[in-house]
Motif scaffolding. Structure first.
Motif, PDB file in Angstrom:
ATOM      1  N   TYR A 121       0.828  -1.210   0.000  1.00 36.96           N
ATOM      2  CA  TYR A 121       0.000   0.000   0.000  1.00 36.96           C
ATOM      3  C   TYR A 121       0.868   1.269   0.000  1.00 36.96           C
ATOM      4  O   TYR A 121       0.536   2.264  -0.665  1.00 36.96           O
ATOM      5  CB  TYR A 121      -0.933  -0.018   1.201  1.00 36.96           C
ATOM      6  CG  TYR A 121      -2.211  -0.810   0.992  1.00 36.96           C
ATOM      7  CD1 TYR A 121      -2.465  -1.465  -0.201  1.00 36.96           C
ATOM      8  CD2 TYR A 121      -3.176  -0.912   1.991  1.00 36.96           C
ATOM      9  CE1 TYR A 121      -3.627  -2.184  -0.408  1.00 36.96           C
ATOM     10  CE2 TYR A 121      -4.348  -1.632   1.810  1.00 36.96           C
ATOM     11  CZ  TYR A 121      -4.571  -2.269   0.607  1.00 36.96           C
ATOM     12  OH  TYR A 121      -5.732  -2.970   0.397  1.00 36.96           O
ATOM     13  N   ALA A 122       1.977   1.232   0.735  1.00 40.98           N
ATOM     14  CA  ALA A 122       2.877   2.395   0.753  1.00 40.98           C
ATOM     15  C   ALA A 122       3.431   2.663  -0.642  1.00 40.98           C
ATOM     16  O   ALA A 122       3.566   3.823  -1.063  1.00 40.98           O
ATOM     17  CB  ALA A 122       4.004   2.159   1.755  1.00 40.98           C
ATOM     18  N   GLU A 123       3.753   1.593  -1.367  1.00 37.93           N
ATOM     19  CA  GLU A 123       4.247   1.730  -2.736  1.00 37.93           C
ATOM     20  C   GLU A 123       3.206   2.408  -3.625  1.00 37.93           C
ATOM     21  O   GLU A 123       3.523   3.318  -4.406  1.00 37.93           O
ATOM     22  CB  GLU A 123       4.600   0.346  -3.283  1.00 37.93           C
ATOM     23  CG  GLU A 123       5.055   0.320  -4.736  1.00 37.93           C
ATOM     24  CD  GLU A 123       6.486   0.809  -4.914  1.00 37.93           C
ATOM     25  OE1 GLU A 123       6.904   0.968  -6.066  1.00 37.93           O
ATOM     26  OE2 GLU A 123       7.176   1.035  -3.894  1.00 37.93           O
ATOM     27  N   LEU A 124       1.957   1.959  -3.517  1.00 37.96           N
ATOM     28  CA  LEU A 124       0.889   2.533  -4.347  1.00 37.96           C
ATOM     29  C   LEU A 124       0.582   3.969  -3.944  1.00 37.96           C
ATOM     30  O   LEU A 124       0.256   4.807  -4.791  1.00 37.96           O
ATOM     31  CB  LEU A 124      -0.365   1.664  -4.243  1.00 37.96           C
ATOM     32  CG  LEU A 124      -0.250   0.261  -4.849  1.00 37.96           C
ATOM     33  CD1 LEU A 124      -1.498  -0.564  -4.536  1.00 37.96           C
ATOM     34  CD2 LEU A 124      -0.039   0.322  -6.361  1.00 37.96           C
ATOM     35  N   ARG A 125       0.689   4.278  -2.648  1.00 38.72           N
ATOM     36  CA  ARG A 125       0.461   5.658  -2.210  1.00 38.72           C
ATOM     37  C   ARG A 125       1.534   6.580  -2.764  1.00 38.72           C
ATOM     38  O   ARG A 125       1.268   7.718  -3.163  1.00 38.72           O
ATOM     39  CB  ARG A 125       0.446   5.726  -0.674  1.00 38.72           C
ATOM     40  CG  ARG A 125      -0.924   5.508  -0.066  1.00 38.72           C
ATOM     41  CD  ARG A 125      -0.967   5.938   1.402  1.00 38.72           C
ATOM     42  NE  ARG A 125      -0.023   5.169   2.222  1.00 38.72           N
ATOM     43  CZ  ARG A 125      -0.323   4.014   2.796  1.00 38.72           C
ATOM     44  NH1 ARG A 125      -1.534   3.501   2.648  1.00 38.72           N
ATOM     45  NH2 ARG A 125       0.580   3.381   3.512  1.00 38.72           N
ATOM     46  N   SER A 126       2.782   6.095  -2.816  1.00 43.28           N
ATOM     47  CA  SER A 126       3.876   6.940  -3.323  1.00 43.28           C
ATOM     48  C   SER A 126       3.693   7.278  -4.793  1.00 43.28           C
ATOM     49  O   SER A 126       4.205   8.294  -5.279  1.00 43.28           O
ATOM     50  CB  SER A 126       5.225   6.230  -3.119  1.00 43.28           C
ATOM     51  OG  SER A 126       5.360   5.117  -3.988  1.00 43.28           O
ATOM     52  N   LEU A 127       2.917   6.411  -5.512  1.00 37.70           N
ATOM     53  CA  LEU A 127       2.654   6.664  -6.928  1.00 37.70           C
ATOM     54  C   LEU A 127       1.377   7.474  -7.143  1.00 37.70           C
ATOM     55  O   LEU A 127       1.010   7.756  -8.280  1.00 37.70           O
ATOM     56  CB  LEU A 127       2.542   5.323  -7.670  1.00 37.70           C
ATOM     57  CG  LEU A 127       3.808   4.449  -7.681  1.00 37.70           C
ATOM     58  CD1 LEU A 127       3.494   3.086  -8.296  1.00 37.70           C
ATOM     59  CD2 LEU A 127       4.915   5.147  -8.470  1.00 37.70           C
ATOM     60  N   GLY A 128       0.697   7.795  -6.055  1.00 42.86           N
ATOM     61  CA  GLY A 128      -0.539   8.565  -6.171  1.00 42.86           C
ATOM     62  C   GLY A 128      -1.730   7.733  -6.609  1.00 42.86           C
ATOM     63  O   GLY A 128      -2.767   8.281  -6.978  1.00 42.86           O
ATOM     64  N   ILE A 129      -1.589   6.421  -6.590  1.00 47.03           N
ATOM     65  CA  ILE A 129      -2.665   5.552  -7.076  1.00 47.03           C
ATOM     66  C   ILE A 129      -3.734   5.352  -6.014  1.00 47.03           C
ATOM     67  O   ILE A 129      -4.916   5.236  -6.324  1.00 47.03           O
ATOM     68  CB  ILE A 129      -2.074   4.196  -7.523  1.00 47.03           C
ATOM     69  CG1 ILE A 129      -1.151   4.420  -8.717  1.00 47.03           C
ATOM     70  CG2 ILE A 129      -3.175   3.196  -7.878  1.00 47.03           C
ATOM     71  CD1 ILE A 129      -0.393   3.171  -9.143  1.00 47.03           C
TER      72      ILE A 129
END
Length: 478
Positions: A56-64
């Protein structure tokens, strides 16, 4: 369901993030939609919660995706600062419409089986693969060749199958009928759906057994029908209760499962059957007789259906291959007056232009083959053996904690738990321990009942499954 590939050199959290990004891009999770909680997704995928937190942190960093305290994690509506655009509110559509979803316990059971296929399954009301005539069906399939046009078939059903059903119903169920009075359906539930949608109107009152499989079907409420209950005892329903409901509520139809009733296993007493037919003919009431289990009778000649003694045409008779051969064939039938068959065939044609001719042809060949009678005999013997294994396990592992009546046919054992226990807590504890069943309240009963289906679990699973259930019950009882 997708799961991470642990043999892949890519980190697990990255695989999860990539899979979620792909599903979001496909529209499975539209902008603004809620994603599973970290704990729930970790449970579904069989990983640590910390792995999902990283994904989830990865996806948040991409703005997704975006997370807010108290609101959960949602797909971003404004991905990478793109110009805002309106997306349909699919969540609102999903809870709309007049066709209601399954009851929560059944949805939970389906979800649990989907996420963990290794659960010992006492819930699914279908035959184990070893009980189905797989070799016989394969033999029939190998000899099938379609040389003619495979187009839409007769909306009443494949004519050779209806002709085969005339012979089958006469030989095995003592029902006299003609092919023009038979509608082929995709199973008993489609027959019930067509009846509730086409022969009844919103606000009509109908009588169902208590407990009853019908109670678990939202199609009755979706059709706007008012349900009134007929208590079932060891001899089935009491006909006098129908008269009382008719006087008080002007019921329009009676739905019964008189032979090895689901879930109780009760058989309607012969004397009550005669009184029942006298009563409904006096009141002009139709009976819908659902008869899926009769040919599983273990030690006696199968009890005849009510339809076999119906001389006035009061009974609509429903049957299928699901409980005596294979649910995957999706072939059932409805015996009714010609005018009713015409009405329902017209409605079904509007739905799907009729069933596929392939399984209908296969079902017709199976009924006419030398395989059919031996298969029924093997099925009865295997079900009887599995029933006895289940009863032996329950007596050994549960003792006085449950009470039941031994069924003489069907697929189910109906048990009263002593002392009374919370259905939801018991189901969740059982799932946690690796076994699943159907709580009795699904069928309209008070809490404290369970239905064990012994046709689906393998013979070697029955004793371990009951041991797991016993452990769950004792844990909930404290």
């Amino acid at each position: 369901m997708w799961t991470p590939d642990r043999s892949n050199g890519q980190p697990i959290y990255q695989q999860i993030a990539d899979d979620l990004e792909r599903r979001i891009s496909y529209g499975e999770f539209p902008p603004g939609s809620l994603l599973p909680s970290e704990r729930k997704l970790a449970e579904q995928l069989g990983v640590n919660r910390s792995t999902v937190i990283l994904a989830y942190a990865e996806l948040r960093s991409l703005g997704i995706i975006e997370s807010r305290s108290g609101s959960g994690t949602r797909v971003s509506k404004y991905k990478w600062g793109a110009t805002p655009k309106h997306t349909p509110n699919w969540s609102r559509y999903a809870v709309g419409g007049s066709f209601l979803p399954n009851v929560p316990f059944l949805r939970r059971i389906r979800e649990a089986l989907g996420h963990n296929p290794s659960l010992i399954d006492f819930a699914s009301g279908e035959l184990e693969g070893d009980l189905s005539p797989v070799e016989e069906i394969n033999s029939l399939l190998s000899g099938n060749h379609f040389n003619s046009y495979l187009g839409y078939d007769n909306p009443h059903g494949y004519t050779p199958l209806r002709q085969s059903l005339v012979s089958y119903l006469h030989k095995y169920r003592q029902i006299q009928t003609t092919e023009s009075s038979i509608l082929v359906t995709s199973g008993s539930q489609q027959s019930l759906y067509l009846i509730t949608q086409c022969l009844l109107s919103p606000g009509d009152a109908v009588a169902i057994e208590d407990p009853s499989y019908c109670y678990s079907l939202p199609m009755f409420q979706s059709a706007g029908l008012r349900l009134f209950r007929l208590p079932v005892d060891s001899k089935g329903i009491k006909p006098e209760d129908i008269r009382a409901l008719y006087k008080k509520h002007r019921i329009k139809m009676v739905f019964l499962n008189p032979n090895f009733q689901n879930p109780t296993g009760a058989v309607l007493d012969p004397e009550r059957r005669a009184r029942l037919l006298d009563l409904v003919s006096e009141l002009g009431l139709p009976i819908v007789e659902d008869d899926p289990f009769s040919l599983t009778a273990y030690e006696e000649t199968p009890p005849p259906p009510i339809k076999s003694i119906d001389t006035l045409g009061s009974v609509l008779y429903i049957g299928s291959f699901s409980k005596m051969a294979a649910s995957g064939l999706r072939v059932g039938w409805l015996v009714a007056p010609h005018s009713v068959v015409e009405r329902l065939a017209d409605a079904r044609q509007q739905m799907d232009f009729g069933l596929s001719v392939v399984p209908q042809k296969l079902a017709s060949q199976f009924l006419n083959s030398d395989y059919f009678a031996p298969h029924l005999e093997r099925l009865r013997l295997r079900l009887l053996y599995k029933r006895d294994l289940l009863i032996e396990a329950i007596r050994a592992e549960l003792g006085d904690l449950v009470k039941f009546t031994v069924p003489q046919g069907g697929l189910h054992l109906w048990c009263k738990v002593k002392p009374e226990v919370n259905d939801g807590k018991l189901l969740e504890e059982a799932i946690r321990r690796g076994v699943i069943f159907v709580p009795g309240s699904v069928y309209g009963s008070d809490s404290g009942y369970v239905r064990f289906t012994y046709a689906r679990a393998g013979e070697q699973q029955i004793r371990p499954g009951i041991m797991k259930f016993a452990a769950a019950l004792r844990a909930v009882l404290g």
